[in-house]
Write an enzyme that holds these catalytic residues in place. Structure first.
Site, PDB file in Angstrom:
ATOM      1  N   ALA A  51      -2.541   9.136   2.852  1.00  0.00           N
ATOM      2  CA  ALA A  51      -3.058   8.310   4.407  1.00  0.00           C
ATOM      3  C   ALA A  51      -3.776   6.857   3.506  1.00  0.00           C
ATOM      4  O   ALA A  51      -5.020   6.837   1.989  1.00  0.00           O
ATOM      5  CB  ALA A  51      -3.919   8.917   5.103  1.00  0.00           C
ATOM      6  N   GLY A  90      -1.717  12.987   1.826  1.00  0.00           N
ATOM      7  CA  GLY A  90      -1.059  12.957   2.724  1.00  0.00           C
ATOM      8  C   GLY A  90       0.723  12.831   2.593  1.00  0.00           C
ATOM      9  O   GLY A  90       1.852  12.950   2.362  1.00  0.00           O
ATOM     10  N   GLU A  93       2.250  15.647   1.194  1.00  0.00           N
ATOM     11  CA  GLU A  93       2.435  16.552   2.671  1.00  0.00           C
ATOM     12  C   GLU A  93       3.215  16.602   3.474  1.00  0.00           C
ATOM     13  O   GLU A  93       3.834  16.965   3.655  1.00  0.00           O
ATOM     14  CB  GLU A  93       0.998  16.602   3.649  1.00  0.00           C
ATOM     15  CG  GLU A  93      -0.512  17.017   3.079  1.00  0.00           C
ATOM     16  CD  GLU A  93      -1.373  16.655   3.968  1.00  0.00           C
ATOM     17  OE1 GLU A  93      -2.056  15.483   3.961  1.00  0.00           O
ATOM     18  OE2 GLU A  93      -1.871  17.372   4.995  1.00  0.00           O
ATOM     19  N   GLU A 113      -7.635  15.172  -0.498  1.00  0.00           N
ATOM     20  CA  GLU A 113      -9.068  14.960   0.216  1.00  0.00           C
ATOM     21  C   GLU A 113     -10.304  15.333   0.355  1.00  0.00           C
ATOM     22  O   GLU A 113     -11.237  14.813   0.877  1.00  0.00           O
ATOM     23  CB  GLU A 113      -8.271  15.516   1.871  1.00  0.00           C
ATOM     24  CG  GLU A 113      -7.149  14.776   2.338  1.00  0.00           C
ATOM     25  CD  GLU A 113      -5.480  15.097   1.879  1.00  0.00           C
ATOM     26  OE1 GLU A 113      -5.479  15.822   0.631  1.00  0.00           O
ATOM     27  OE2 GLU A 113      -4.484  14.846   2.212  1.00  0.00           O
TER      28      GLU A 113
HETATM   29  C1  LIG Z   1      -4.501  12.924   8.535  1.00  0.00           C
HETATM   30  C2  LIG Z   1      -5.069  13.285   7.396  1.00  0.00           C
HETATM   31  C3  LIG Z   1      -3.891  12.655   6.672  1.00  0.00           C
HETATM   32  C4  LIG Z   1      -4.537  13.099   4.682  1.00  0.00           C
HETATM   33  O1  LIG Z   1      -4.514  14.124   4.736  1.00  0.00           O
HETATM   34  C5  LIG Z   1      -5.261  12.295   5.060  1.00  0.00           C
HETATM   35  C6  LIG Z   1      -5.259  11.460   3.218  1.00  0.00           C
HETATM   36  O2  LIG Z   1      -3.531  11.252   2.929  1.00  0.00           O
HETATM   37  S1  LIG Z   1      -6.747  10.863   2.506  1.00  0.00           S
HETATM   38  C7  LIG Z   1      -6.286   9.800   1.640  1.00  0.00           C
HETATM   39  C8  LIG Z   1      -5.605  10.966   0.004  1.00  0.00           C
HETATM   40  N1  LIG Z   1      -5.261  10.005  -1.229  1.00  0.00           N
HETATM   41  C9  LIG Z   1      -6.420   9.920  -2.092  1.00  0.00           C
HETATM   42  O3  LIG Z   1      -7.092  10.329  -2.170  1.00  0.00           O
HETATM   43  C10 LIG Z   1      -5.533   9.349  -3.167  1.00  0.00           C
HETATM   44  C11 LIG Z   1      -6.509   8.182  -3.624  1.00  0.00           C
HETATM   45  N2  LIG Z   1      -5.658   7.201  -4.349  1.00  0.00           N
HETATM   46  C12 LIG Z   1      -5.992   7.351  -5.626  1.00  0.00           C
HETATM   47  O4  LIG Z   1      -6.281   8.463  -6.269  1.00  0.00           O
HETATM   48  C13 LIG Z   1      -5.537   6.374  -7.173  1.00  0.00           C
HETATM   49  O5  LIG Z   1      -5.714   4.778  -5.929  1.00  0.00           O
HETATM   50  C14 LIG Z   1      -4.051   6.273  -6.956  1.00  0.00           C
HETATM   51  C15 LIG Z   1      -4.061   7.918  -7.694  1.00  0.00           C
HETATM   52  C16 LIG Z   1      -2.989   6.814  -5.518  1.00  0.00           C
HETATM   53  C17 LIG Z   1      -4.201   4.830  -8.250  1.00  0.00           C
HETATM   54  O6  LIG Z   1      -4.659   4.651  -8.885  1.00  0.00           O
HETATM   55  P1  LIG Z   1      -4.633   3.545 -10.141  1.00  0.00           P
HETATM   56  O7  LIG Z   1      -3.413   3.479  -9.820  1.00  0.00           O
HETATM   57  O8  LIG Z   1      -5.653   3.836 -10.537  1.00  0.00           O
HETATM   58  O9  LIG Z   1      -5.582   2.579  -9.010  1.00  0.00           O
HETATM   59  P2  LIG Z   1      -6.971   2.421  -8.047  1.00  0.00           P
HETATM   60  O10 LIG Z   1      -7.436   3.337  -7.817  1.00  0.00           O
HETATM   61  O11 LIG Z   1      -6.665   1.422  -8.552  1.00  0.00           O
HETATM   62  O12 LIG Z   1      -6.247   1.897  -6.517  1.00  0.00           O
HETATM   63  C18 LIG Z   1      -5.051   0.784  -6.447  1.00  0.00           C
HETATM   64  C19 LIG Z   1      -5.356   0.294  -5.016  1.00  0.00           C
HETATM   65  O13 LIG Z   1      -5.544   0.281  -3.778  1.00  0.00           O
HETATM   66  C20 LIG Z   1      -6.283   1.419  -2.994  1.00  0.00           C
HETATM   67  N3  LIG Z   1      -5.729   2.628  -2.902  1.00  0.00           N
HETATM   68  C21 LIG Z   1      -5.310   3.181  -3.515  1.00  0.00           C
HETATM   69  N4  LIG Z   1      -5.118   5.007  -2.576  1.00  0.00           N
HETATM   70  C22 LIG Z   1      -5.872   4.059  -1.489  1.00  0.00           C
HETATM   71  C23 LIG Z   1      -5.451   4.778  -0.244  1.00  0.00           C
HETATM   72  N5  LIG Z   1      -5.030   6.380  -0.079  1.00  0.00           N
HETATM   73  N6  LIG Z   1      -5.638   4.488   0.872  1.00  0.00           N
HETATM   74  C24 LIG Z   1      -6.372   3.260   1.158  1.00  0.00           C
HETATM   75  N7  LIG Z   1      -6.229   1.777   0.147  1.00  0.00           N
HETATM   76  C25 LIG Z   1      -6.128   3.235  -1.089  1.00  0.00           C
HETATM   77  C26 LIG Z   1      -7.217   0.783  -4.130  1.00  0.00           C
HETATM   78  O14 LIG Z   1      -8.252   1.317  -3.488  1.00  0.00           O
HETATM   79  C27 LIG Z   1      -6.695  -0.387  -4.744  1.00  0.00           C
HETATM   80  O15 LIG Z   1      -7.244  -0.697  -3.936  1.00  0.00           O
HETATM   81  P3  LIG Z   1      -7.473  -2.814  -4.842  1.00  0.00           P
HETATM   82  O16 LIG Z   1      -8.181  -3.268  -3.882  1.00  0.00           O
HETATM   83  O17 LIG Z   1      -6.525  -3.137  -5.669  1.00  0.00           O
HETATM   84  O18 LIG Z   1      -9.216  -1.939  -5.606  1.00  0.00           O
END
Ligand SMILES: CCC[C@H](O)CC(=O)SCCNC(=O)CCNC(=O)[C@H](O)C(C)(C)COP(=O)([O-])OP(=O)([O-])OC[C@H]1O[C@@H](n2cnc3c(N)ncnc32)[C@H](O)[C@@H]1OP(=O)([O-])[O-]
Length: 709
Positions: A51, A90, A93, A113
């Site tokens: 998400a 998500g 999921e 999450e």
């Molecule tokens: C109803 C509920 C449903 C559900 O259960 C809830 C969820 O899914 S909760 C979510 C569960 N998911 C997580 O917890 C995953 C969280 N994300 C991660 O673990 C890593 O970002 C990922 C592995 C995806 C990429 O790693 P990488 O390649 O080293 O790259 P990076 O880390 O530098 O990110 C690049 C840019 O993308 C941005 N951004 C990334 N993800 C999100 C996001 N979800 N959202 C918004 N933005 C996001 C990040 O801020 C950055 O922005 P900026 O402006 O360029 O600084």
């Protein structure tokens, strides 16, 4: 779109627009009689990061995730998820709602999450246990850890893993399953496989999660939601998942953890007063590095470098230290390799007594004893030995980086790289930008930190930099509280209840009390002028607590001597027990100085220790030693065991309310006028005067912008 197959690419996160796109496209594909199967894949070779966290702070718009996934699962045509690079939160999921899942061999999957203070609330807590069983689902959901495609295959989370093109493999699978019954593929229809000792499994997990993150709500809620999958039908389990999520969603903890997610990424976006920034300064490539000094820090740094694929030349001055350093480093590399089932890269490190061996390295990290004269002699020697464009870095924990640069032939190529012990484990790296460090040097140190798996934070060059400058005042408060009537275990308990992994006195015992003792001696706080029997409680015009010095004089140096603020079974023992001798020692001390012990509350312990950290953080911002409050918070979260679910000292101050912090500091300062650090900082006063603006606006209230960063 072909006659038989519909492929829909997603962007990295499931934003409102993406959810709308998927909902509409899948509905169209289901309706279109020419389409026999659907493949969901990601844009730019990434399936989905979950998400959109940024949307959580806004009002909900666009189609919700749960019905969207439900519609996919309930569809009458097979839907296959083609997982490239990642399926997280998500995103996983969504994949679990598909009937089949194919992953690329390098993909990572997980439900992180919990690390954002939430739970997988798009059916993840209900579908995953039905697929993998309770223990595996509990592990993944309560830790949020990412797993490899191979582990996902073993757990049954994916049906196939491919080394080739995951979308092509998914298409092949989709075409091969057209016409097969879909009911057995709908996870919400499955019964959850139950372990024999269901209660035992949950009890054990609750003990683990409470130990891992004291006071954190999300892991406990995650376990409760999985329990619902074990005990309730799918639809009721889903309701329970939603209720638990509603409690978490609006909690301060979720806000703090999501703040940490973005603050961690913001910390990498450094900038210097001369206009150099993370996005306009190119780092140098680092293939080979030297490490000088194989004490605790040097060993950990060498291990980090080798693990990141950098060849290392490790230097010591004497055969004995070299030998024990070599054994320790090899042991660490071998244990790590064994755990990961790979061969230890021992060939990537050489051990030598000769500085000459550093002549070809790209960069050197000096990790010798914390002594300016010694470090200066090392840097002067490095200037002579290393090639002219090699970067010279120091792992000092607080000495003047520019003073070190001044003895070299290349001040622009000198920078601080302050690792935290144990260096191969701790995530924080403070990069100290001296006034003469070049943009390329800073960029190289920051990028190298990232490559080593660290959270690199750029800080200015002042005594103690950011972390230790604040730590000193935090420690001072803890010592003053002992003088006034508290016990080490009482202070530690209050801080651990607050969420710190370890109380400050346990940390001090672990690190060794002699370290601070040496620093205080070097700072002239202990010396020939100080009466060893009756040391004064005032030094350099302010209150001083000689308690830790007196302890060191008794040979109580912490864990390593079996006695410190606590008692241990033996030298090096880990189990801290309250020591009655410390209690009598404190009583005698108070008697000697005429201090009448008073009852100290948990609130006072936490407020004085924690607000003093934030107060110094405001001074650090005013002094231009940190670029933003987020940077200070990341230093504390990743380097000092600050509870992540409280965001960091600056975030915590904002959550409590700056006016409250100001008022409490004023109160404690009135009680202790000889402790200048309890006096509220100018910036804090100014922010309260400006009605406590949000953190992003704090910088606008710094009068004279004197940024060192
Ligand atoms: C109803 C509920 C449903 C559900 O259960 C809830 C969820 O899914 S909760 C979510 C569960 N998911 C997580 O917890 C995953 C969280 N994300 C991660 O673990 C890593 O970002 C990922 C592995 C995806 C990429 O790693 P990488 O390649 O080293 O790259 P990076 O880390 O530098 O990110 C690049 C840019 O993308 C941005 N951004 C990334 N993800 C999100 C996001 N979800 N959202 C918004 N933005 C996001 C990040 O801020 C950055 O922005 P900026 O402006 O360029 O600084």
């Amino acid at each position: 779109c072909s006659d038989e197959l519909f492929i829909r690419p997603l962007s990295l996160v499931l934003s409102a627009a993406v959810r709308k796109g998927i909902t509409e496209a899948v509905a169209r594909a289901f309706k279109d009689t020419r389409v026999k199967a659907v493949v969901l894949c990601g844009e730019n070779g990434k399936f989905c990061g979950g998400a959109d966290i940024r949307e959580f702070a806004k009002a909900m718009s666009g189609p919700p995730l749960v019905p969207m996934i439900h519609a996919i699962e309930a569809g009458e045509k097979p839907v296959v998820a083609a997982i490239e690079e990642m399926a997280l939160g998500g995103g996983l999921e969504l994949a679990l709602g598909c009937h089949y899942r194919v992953a690329h061999a390098k993909a990572r999957l997980g439900l992180p999450e919990v690390t954002l203070g939430l739970l997988p609330a798009a059916g993840g807590t209900q579908r995953l246990p039905r697929l993998t069983g309770i223990p595996a689902a509990l592990d993944l959901i309560t830790t949020g850890r990412h797993i490899s495609a191979q582990e996902a295959l073993k757990l049954g989370i994916v049906d196939r893993v491919t080394e080739g093109n995951a979308v092509e493999a998914a298409v092949e699978l989709a075409l091969s399953v057209v016409g097969r019954p879909l009911a057995p593929r709908r996870l919400s229809n499955h019964a959850t496989p139950l372990p024999a000792d269901l209660d035992g499994v949950f009890e054990e997990v609750l003990v683990q999660v409470k130990r891992r993150a004291r006071g954190a709500m999300a892991p406990v809620a995650c376990a409760k939601a999985v329990r619902a999958a074990a005990e309730l039908p799918y639809s009721r389990g889903l309701e329970c998942e939603r209720e638990l999520m509603n409690t978490l969603f609006t909690s301060g903890q979720a806000r703090a953890l999501q703040y940490c997610f973005f603050a961690q990424r913001a910390a990498g976006k450094w900038s210097l007063p001369n206009g150099a920034r993370w996005d306009n300064s190119r780092p140098r490539a680092v293939h080979t590095a030297g490490v000088i000094g194989l004490g605790t820090m040097g060993r950990g740094i060498a291990v980090c470098l080798v693990k990141a694929g950098i060849s290392v030349v490790a230097v010591e001055t004497e055969e004995k230290q070299l030998d024990s350093g070599r054994r320790a480093v090899r042991g660490m590399l071998e244990r790590d390799a064994k755990r990961r089932g790979v061969t230890a890269p021992l060939h990537m490190i050489t051990f030598t007594l000769s500085m000459q061996q550093l002549r070809d390295v790209d960069l050197v990290i000096e990790a010798v004893f914390e002594d300016m004269a010694l470090k200066k002699s090392v840097f002067a020697e490095l200037s002579r030995v290393c090639r002219p464009n090699a970067l010279l870095c120091t792992n000092t924990s607080g000495l003047d980086v520019d003073e070190l640069a001044s003895v070299t032939d290349r001040p622009p190529l000198v920078v601080g790289m302050h690792f935290f012990a144990p260096a191969h484990v701790m995530k924080l790296l403070e990069v100290i930008c001296g006034p003469r460090s070049s943009p390329e040097t800073v960029a190289t140190a920051m990028t190298l930190g990232k490559r080593l798996g660290k959270v690199s934070v750029a800080v200015g060059n002042c005594p103690g930099f950011v972390g230790n400058r604040m730590l000193k005042l935090y420690l001072d408060q803890a010592h003053f509280l002992l003088e006034e009537g508290a016990s080490p275990e009482q202070v530690d308990q209050a801080l651990e209840e607050f969420g710190f992994a370890l109380g400050i006195f346990k940390v001090a015992d672990l690190s060794g009390l002699d370290i601070g003792w040496r620093v205080r001696k070097a700072a002239g706080l202990i010396g020939p002028d100080v009466d060893p029997k009756f040391p004064s409680r005032h030094r350099q015009g302010r209150r001083y607590c000689p308690l830790p010095d007196l302890l060191c004089e008794q040979g109580r140096l912490g864990q390593k001597s079996g006695r410190g603020w606590y008692l241990y079974d033996s030298a090096g023992g880990k189990e801290a027990r309250p020591d009655p001798a410390i209690s009598s020692f404190l009583q005698e001390y108070r008697l000697r100085y005429g201090i009448s012990a008073r009852r100290i509350t948990e609130q006072e312990v936490v407020e004085r220790c924690v607000f003093v950290l934030a107060n110094e953080g405001f001074r650090i911002l005013e002094d231009g030693m940190a670029a933003a409050p987020e940077d200070i918070d990341m230093v504390y979260v990743f380097g000092y065991g600050w509870p992540r679910h409280r965001g960091g000292p600056m975030f915590h101050a904002a959550q409590v309310g700056l006016a409250t912090v100001l008022q409490r500091l004023e109160f404690y300062h009135r009680q202790n006028p000889d402790i200048p650090h309890l006096q509220p900082s100018t910036l804090l006063r100014r922010l309260v005067g400006a009605r406590s603006p949000p953190m992003q606006q704090w910088k606008q209230h710094i009068r004279s912008i004197n940024s060192q960063l």
